[in-house]
Every structure is written in structure tokens, then in C-alpha cells.
Design a protein around this motif. Structure first.
Motif, PDB file in Angstrom:
ATOM      1  N   LEU A   9       0.832  -1.194   0.000  1.00 15.01           N
ATOM      2  CA  LEU A   9       0.000   0.000   0.000  1.00 15.01           C
ATOM      3  C   LEU A   9       0.873   1.253   0.000  1.00 15.01           C
ATOM      4  O   LEU A   9       1.913   1.302   0.657  1.00 15.01           O
ATOM      5  CB  LEU A   9      -0.913   0.007   1.230  1.00 15.01           C
ATOM      6  N   PRO A  11       1.640   5.226   0.860  1.00 10.92           N
ATOM      7  CA  PRO A  11       1.202   6.336   1.723  1.00 10.92           C
ATOM      8  C   PRO A  11       0.403   7.323   0.871  1.00 10.92           C
ATOM      9  O   PRO A  11       0.556   7.386  -0.354  1.00 10.92           O
ATOM     10  CB  PRO A  11       2.510   6.934   2.227  1.00 10.92           C
ATOM     11  N   VAL A  12      -0.436   8.093   1.516  1.00 11.48           N
ATOM     12  CA  VAL A  12      -1.371   8.955   0.795  1.00 11.48           C
ATOM     13  C   VAL A  12      -1.198  10.406   1.239  1.00 11.48           C
ATOM     14  O   VAL A  12      -1.046  10.689   2.427  1.00 11.48           O
ATOM     15  CB  VAL A  12      -2.828   8.511   1.045  1.00 11.48           C
ATOM     16  N   HIS A  33      -6.686  12.743  -3.808  1.00  9.78           N
ATOM     17  CA  HIS A  33      -6.061  11.787  -2.897  1.00  9.78           C
ATOM     18  C   HIS A  33      -5.008  11.059  -3.727  1.00  9.78           C
ATOM     19  O   HIS A  33      -5.352  10.273  -4.619  1.00  9.78           O
ATOM     20  CB  HIS A  33      -7.100  10.816  -2.335  1.00  9.78           C
ATOM     21  N   PRO A  35      -1.240   8.875  -4.261  1.00  8.13           N
ATOM     22  CA  PRO A  35      -0.162   8.074  -3.688  1.00  8.13           C
ATOM     23  C   PRO A  35       1.059   8.971  -3.465  1.00  8.13           C
ATOM     24  O   PRO A  35       1.461   9.720  -4.373  1.00  8.13           O
ATOM     25  CB  PRO A  35       0.118   7.024  -4.766  1.00  8.13           C
ATOM     26  N   HIS A  64      -9.286   7.480  -0.143  1.00  8.40           N
ATOM     27  CA  HIS A  64      -8.051   7.088   0.540  1.00  8.40           C
ATOM     28  C   HIS A  64      -7.697   5.639   0.203  1.00  8.40           C
ATOM     29  O   HIS A  64      -6.534   5.319  -0.094  1.00  8.40           O
ATOM     30  CB  HIS A  64      -8.228   7.268   2.050  1.00  8.40           C
ATOM     31  N   TYR A  65      -8.691   4.771   0.226  1.00 10.86           N
ATOM     32  CA  TYR A  65      -8.494   3.343  -0.099  1.00 10.86           C
ATOM     33  C   TYR A  65      -7.919   3.208  -1.509  1.00 10.86           C
ATOM     34  O   TYR A  65      -6.961   2.452  -1.745  1.00 10.86           O
ATOM     35  CB  TYR A  65      -9.850   2.656   0.011  1.00 10.86           C
ATOM     36  N   GLU A  68      -4.275   4.454  -1.771  1.00 14.08           N
ATOM     37  CA  GLU A  68      -3.338   3.475  -1.211  1.00 14.08           C
ATOM     38  C   GLU A  68      -2.989   2.396  -2.218  1.00 14.08           C
ATOM     39  O   GLU A  68      -1.921   1.787  -2.145  1.00 14.08           O
ATOM     40  CB  GLU A  68      -3.947   2.824   0.025  1.00 14.08           C
ATOM     41  N   ARG A  69      -3.849   2.152  -3.153  1.00 16.32           N
ATOM     42  CA  ARG A  69      -3.666   1.066  -4.122  1.00 16.32           C
ATOM     43  C   ARG A  69      -3.214   1.564  -5.479  1.00 16.32           C
ATOM     44  O   ARG A  69      -3.345   0.884  -6.482  1.00 16.32           O
ATOM     45  CB  ARG A  69      -4.958   0.252  -4.204  1.00 16.32           C
TER      46      ARG A  69
END
Length: 670
Positions: A9, A11-12, A33, A35, A64-65, A68-69
Motif C-alpha cells: 500500500l 502512503p497517501v 487523494h 499516492p 483514501h483506499y 493506497e492502491r
């Protein structure tokens, strides 16, 4: 579907109030949002009028999810809403769609973007994901619409089967948008233009007025309806829906007609995202979205396109309960839609209230007296909170015609759209018919499986309704809402017919006697879409449990109220709906909100029905408190609807802004 979520994952970091320019000089406000790593990355975005920085702030957790990806996940305020410039002229406008196309081109051209863009959204964001995709912006490669429609007239929150929705718009969405579209932008977004941008927001007209004025399928509704051109979409499309959602009809139909790469997931849910959906089971649907995007935006061969393209939740009987937390059943893959193993099984209406497989030899008829108060246990049309499931149907059965089968010797599964073929007459020129399919348990409890509503003046066309000839028998054919259901051995199947769906639909204006004819040449029936076992059963789908994502906001909501009151002296029924809550967005911002509405109808004077609603949002800023509330009322008589709307804004308790709207609208065979 896959339960494998193992990946590193990112960081954001969050970049707020990024301004995206439009060709006419308007700027849309975006939150990114991102990465927090060296890119570039694909972009995915959600495009809503629900104010991402305050009322919609809780939705940031999904972005956010995604960040992260490995996605730049963007929240974008629609023109005239939130901190975007301009005036919100209507839902799903052509301008809104063209703005979306421009925003996609802007995203694709940024140095942090790979040039590939995805789009997603729930409800409004599902609608405009499809609408923007119909314009074929070159960089838009994949979309994920959830709880959407392909037909803005037949399957939205404004009309149903040619009847006008009564409760939903004034109690929730429609009146709330009068408030939301009048709220100010944020200083941080627009700086010295703050006053002018707010003034432009305050020019918005109530979206309710054109909805209430366009009673038939016409150019107003055709604009933005995918059913006009399914072939327009080329982006890979992952559809998500719920059997108890207000938009349950659009999932199978849209999947069938799309010509692009496509995938479909239907769960048991009302209008709530699957990770928090009611009734459950709940799943991590965002993980499934990521898998779709990973393939189409990143080129990762993760097997998602090798899976069967359709995944459904097969529902089973539960004792009816308005707030039931879980639906019994199981997940299953399908190879596509329609199913080759599906067959039509008619159940015929016969004498002595029998529902039977063979056409009855004897002819007959049964009559009901139209009662406009029937429907309060059907559940609330689901396009927002509160989420209210159908209750025990026996109360409504007392005011309906009912035909019931013998107990089943073996289970029976249906999937799709039951079809009503009803020979019906009425002693008036405007009448509705409501057909319900119910599962009767051995103990007598009656669970609503699905229902269909038809304004009989729309029997041949939603564009050109024609009045009924009193006493004439008409054969009407129409589909009930789509469903998946297993009737268990020992249970019975019931078909019920009446003339009202109150308070979901506005009551028809005249008392009448309705008659249903059966047997012989008038073989009234309900045709079930029966499915047998799969020739080769696929592995059972598996899903990750809902993710634990810290919410960016905190607060509480009071338990919603759904109260039905009957005044037996006045022969009047009222339904009262109330919800309220408090949200803390940050140390500098909190929100108090409230919505309530009361509908009423007289059993013996159905033309005189009323809904009154109020919607309030209070923004608590350090510098000021902005209290915005809209009050609305629709009253009907036999010929017209009379609409009044008042908007009031106070600043620190002092009157700041007021507007009012009045409109009388002739009833068009409603």
C-alpha cells in the motif's frame, strides 16, 4: 471475484481545492487523494453535487483506499455546487456531462497521470458515470456505476410505472437539493471570489419544479437516459446494484444491452454501499472495483475478465421486518444474461382465490374498492436513507384481491422480471394497478418478493397516455421489479392486486371499483422467470469482508422515524418521516442536519392529497453559523398539483436570504 488483497500500500497525501478550468471560464473544485510516491498513476474520480467538503466529507475514505492502491482518486464538485463556480441548473444536465468530459481531459494531461482515467459513483455518481461515458472521452477507459438508472422516467425516484412519486422527492432528495444548491463555497477554494460564487449558487431554481411538471416520457427524461443508446459506451463497465434498491430494474437490463466489456454484481442491498449495505451480507466492493481498474487502467492480468461476468445474491425467505439486518441466501456466478436455462412459468388467477399452474376452465371476476391508503407496509422507495424494508403484507392483503397457491412440494427459484398479464376494468377514467408477488410462510407471515405499479392510462405508452373507458376490460401487460428469490418447499405463492402504492406513489384522484377478470379468453396470470440448476456449477464467489477504513468525520444520527397514523373519524391516513444528525468534519467545521415530511390522503377523497416537508442544514463555521432550510408542500385536487417552496437562510440568527416559488401544474392523467 477474489478474496486475495495482498499488495503493498502507498502512503497517501491529500491536495485540496485544485481548480479545474472549463472552456467558459468556470472552475470546478477538486480534492486529490494521491499516492505519496513517484508516479505517474491512473486517475479515478467521483463527480457529485453533494458537497465533498462538508455534507459529503465522509466519502473521502473510499478515495483514501483507492490512493493506497496506486490511483490518484479525485472528488469533484459539480458545477454550481460545493466550491465549484456557477449555478446548478438541474440534475444530469448536458452542461454537467460536458464539464465531466473536460475534467477527464484535464486529468489525463497532468504529469502525475498515466493518461488513463476511470470514473465511479453511487446513485447520482452512478448516473453521471454512464452519462459522461456516453460522450466517449478518449482517456476514459473504465467506469463503475452503482445504484444507477438507464431510464430517467420509468426507473428513477420521480415516476414509477407512469405514477408520480409522492414521498421521496419532497421528503429527501428533491427538497434537500434546494438547500444544498444554495450553500456557500469555502474561502480556501475561491478566495476573493467567495461572495460572487455564493451569489451564483443562490440563483439556482428548485430541481423539483421540472420533475413535477414533466408527467410523461418526453425529451426532458430522454436526455441522459442510457436506454436511448446503449451502444454509446465503449469504456469497460462494472455495474453494481441491489435487489432492494430503488434502481433494481436497471442492472440486468443494462448488462444485457451494453456492447462494451462488462461485469455485473447484484447483492441484497437497499440504497447503501455494499461495505455498509443493509440488509447484509456486506462485502468489500471497493476491492472488486480495484481489480476492475487494475486490469483496464494498469494492464494487470489479474483474472478479473476470466471470471463469469455476472454475480448475484440469491435471496431466500426471512420473516418480514422493516429494519432486518441480514437477508438469507447465497452468492452465485452466472455466465451472462439472459440465462439459457430460464423458462417462463405462468400462474393463473382462478376462482375461489386460487393461484394455479393450469388455465382455469371457468371464467369469473373479482372486484375491489379502490383505497388510496394501501401501501404503507410496502417499504420506502430506496434511493437514500432511511432504509425501510417491506413489512408483513397481511395488513395490505385485507384491502386487496388475493390469489394463493397450494403449498409447494419442492423449491422454486426465480430470477429476472415477473410479468403481469391482467384483464382489468375500472369504473373511472384514471386508475392505477399494483401487483404484488408474496412468499407466504407456513405460519402465515407474508414477505413481499417484488411488486409492479402501472398507471392504466399508460397501458400502451408512457409518452402518450390515454384515459380509460369506464367499464371496458383491458388486457395490460407489464413487468414487476426484477428480483432473485427461492420459494421454499411448504411455502405458498400469492399474487395480490390493488389500486394504490401509498405513500410511494401519488394516489389517483377518483374513487372507483376495479375488477380483475380471469379464465377463458381473459386468462389473467403472473408469469414467473423460473431458473433451473446450472449444468456445471461455478465455484462459489468469495469476497473480502468490509474494510476497516478510518472515517474522516465523526458524529451521530438519530434513529429514523416512519410513523403511520390513521384517523378513523376523518378517514385520513398520514405517514410521517423524520431523520436528523450531527457531523464533525474538523475542529473548524461541524454540521447539524434534519429532514422530515408528512404525507396525507383521505380514504374517501383521494384527489385531496398533500405532502409537506422541511429540510435543514446548519454549517457551524468559526466565523459564522449558516442555517439553511427549505420548506415545501404539494397539494392536489382532481385537476392540479399546487407546489410551494420556500428557502430561508439565516446568518448567526439574522435573516440573510429568502426566496419562494409557486406553481400550479395540471394533472396529466395522474
Amino acid at each position: 471475484m477474489s478474496a486475495n488483497a495482498t499488495q503493498a500500500l502507498f502512503p497517501v497525501r491529500v491536495v485540496e481545492h485544485v481548480r479545474i478550468p472549463m472552456p467558459d471560464g468556470i472552475e470546478l473544485d477538486a480534492t486529490l487523494h494521491m499516492p505519496d510516491a513517484e508516479g505517474p498513476f491512473p486517475a479515478v474520480f467521483e463527480y457529485l453535487p453533494y458537497r465533498k467538503d462538508d455534507l459529503g466529507a465522509g466519502g473521502a475514505r473510499y478515495h483514501h483506499y483507492l490512493a493506497e492502491r496506486g490511483y490518484v482518486s479525485i472528488r469533484l464538485d459539480v458545477r454550481g455546487t460545493g466550491s465549484s463556480d456557477g449555478t446548478a441548473i438541474d440534475e444530469y444536465s448536458v452542461q454537467e456531462q460536458l464539464d465531466g468530459v473536460e475534467a477527464i481531459a484535464w486529468m489525463a494531461a497532468q504529469p502525475w497521470c498515466t493518461g488513463k482515467v476511470g470514473m465511479f459513483g453511487t446513485s447520482y455518481g452512478g448516473f453521471n458515470s454512464l452519462q459522461v461515458a456516453m460522450h466517449r472521452p478518449p482517456a476514459l477507459k473504465a467506469i463503475c456505476p452503482m445504484y444507477f438508472t438507464d431510464n430517467r422516467y420509468t426507473d428513477d425516484c420521480h415516476y414509477k410505472g407512469g405514477t408520480m412519486q409522492m414521498l421521496y422527492d419532497m421528503a429527501t432528495y428533491g427538497l434537500s437539493m434546494v438547500v444544498q444548491n444554495s450553500l456557500p463555497p469555502y474561502y480556501e477554494a475561491v478566495g476573493e471570489r467567495w461572495a460572487q460564487v455564493w451569489e451564483d449558487h443562490l440563483k439556482a431554481e428548485p430541481w423539483l419544479l421540472p420533475w413535477e411538471s414533466n408527467h410523461v416520457w418526453n425529451a426532458y427524461w430522454q436526455q441522459g437516459s442510457l436506454c436511448e443508446n446503449y451502444g454509446a459506451i465503449t469504456a469497460a463497465t462494472f455495474l453494481i446494484g441491489g435487489w432492494r434498491d430503488g434502481y433494481m430494474n436497471c442492472n440486468l437490463r443494462t448488462f444485457e444491452h451494453l456492447e462494451c466489456p462488462k461485469k455485473l454484481l447484484i447483492g441484497p442491498w437497499l440504497h447503501a454501499r455494499p461495505d455498509s449495505g443493509v440488509p447484509g451480507p456486506r462485502i468489500d466492493h471497493i476491492h472488486e472495483m480495484v481489480r476492475w481498474y487494475d486490469y483496464w487502467l494498469k494492464g494487470i492480468d489479474n483474472g478479473v475478465v476470466e471470471e463469469p461476468p455476472v454475480c448475484i445474491y440469491v435471496q431466500q425467505y426471512d420473516p418480514p421486518q422493516a429494519d432486518r439486518p441480514l437477508t438469507s441466501g447465497f452468492w452465485r456466478y452466472e455466465a451472462g444474461w439472459p440465462l439459457e436455462r430460464s423458462s417462463e412459468q405462468p400462474l393463473y388467477l382462478a376462482g375461489k382465490e386460487q393461484l394455479q399452474e393450469a388455465p382455469p376452465a371457468a371464467t369469473g371476476s373479482a372486484s375491489y374498492e379502490y383505497n388510496p391508503t394501501v401501501g404503507t407496509s410496502f417499504g420506502l422507495f430506496s434511493a437514500a436513507s432511511p432504509h425501510i424494508l417491506p413489512m408483513d403484507q397481511r395488513v395490505e392483503d385485507a384491502y386487496s384481491l388475493n390469489w394463493t397457491s397450494d403449498p409447494l412440494d419442492e423449491g422454486l427459484e426465480i430470477l429476472g422480471y415477473p410479468e403481469a398479464v391482467i384483464h382489468v376494468s375500472a369504473t373511472t377514467d384514471v386508475a392505477f394497478v399494483v401487483v404484488r408477488l408474496t412468499d407466504i410462510a407456513p405460519d402465515g407471515q407474508a414477505a413481499l418478493v417484488t411488486k409492479g405499479v402501472l398507471n392504466l392510462t399508460h397501458r400502451d405508452s408512457h409518452a402518450h397516455p390515454e384515459p380509460l373507458e369506464p367499464g371496458k376490460v383491458y388486457e395490460v401487460n407489464f413487468l414487476l421489479d426484477a428480483t432473485s428469490w427461492v420459494f421454499e418447499p411448504g411455502h405458498r405463492i400469492r399474487v395480490s392486486i390493488n389500486g394504490a402504492d401509498y405513500p410511494n406513489s401519488w394516489p389517483s384522484p377518483k374513487l372507483y371499483t376495479g375488477s380483475v377478470h380471469f379464465g377463458g379468453e381473459r386468462a389473467s396470470q403472473l408469469v414467473l422467470p423460473v431458473v433451473g440448476p446450472q449444468p456445471e456449477r461455478y465455484p462459489e464467489p468469495s469476497f473480502l469482508p468490509p474494510p476497516v477504513i478510518p472515517s474522516p468525520v465523526s458524529g451521530y444520527g438519530e434513529r429514523p422515524i416512519w410513523r403511520v397514523t390513521r384517523d378513523y373519524m376523518e378517514n385520513k391516513t398520514e405517514v410521517y418521516l423524520h431523520r436528523s444528525g450531527f457531523t464533525r468534519v474538523s475542529d473548524r467545521l461541524s454540521i447539524t442536519s434534519m429532514a422530515e415530511a408528512t404525507t396525507s390522503v383521505f380514504e374517501k377523497k383521494p384527489a385531496y392529497a398533500t405532502i409537506r416537508g422541511v429540510n435543514q442544514v446548519v454549517l457551524h463555521w468559526p466565523e459564522r453559523t449558516i442555517d439553511t432550510r427549505a420548506r415545501g408542500q404539494i397539494e392536489s385536487d382532481e385537476q392540479n398539483f399546487h407546489v410551494t417552496i420556500q428557502l430561508e437562510i439565516t446568518m448567526d440568527g439574522v435573516p440573510f436570504h429568502q426566496r419562494r416559488w409557486l406553481k400550479s401544474i395540471p394533472r396529466q392523467l395522474l
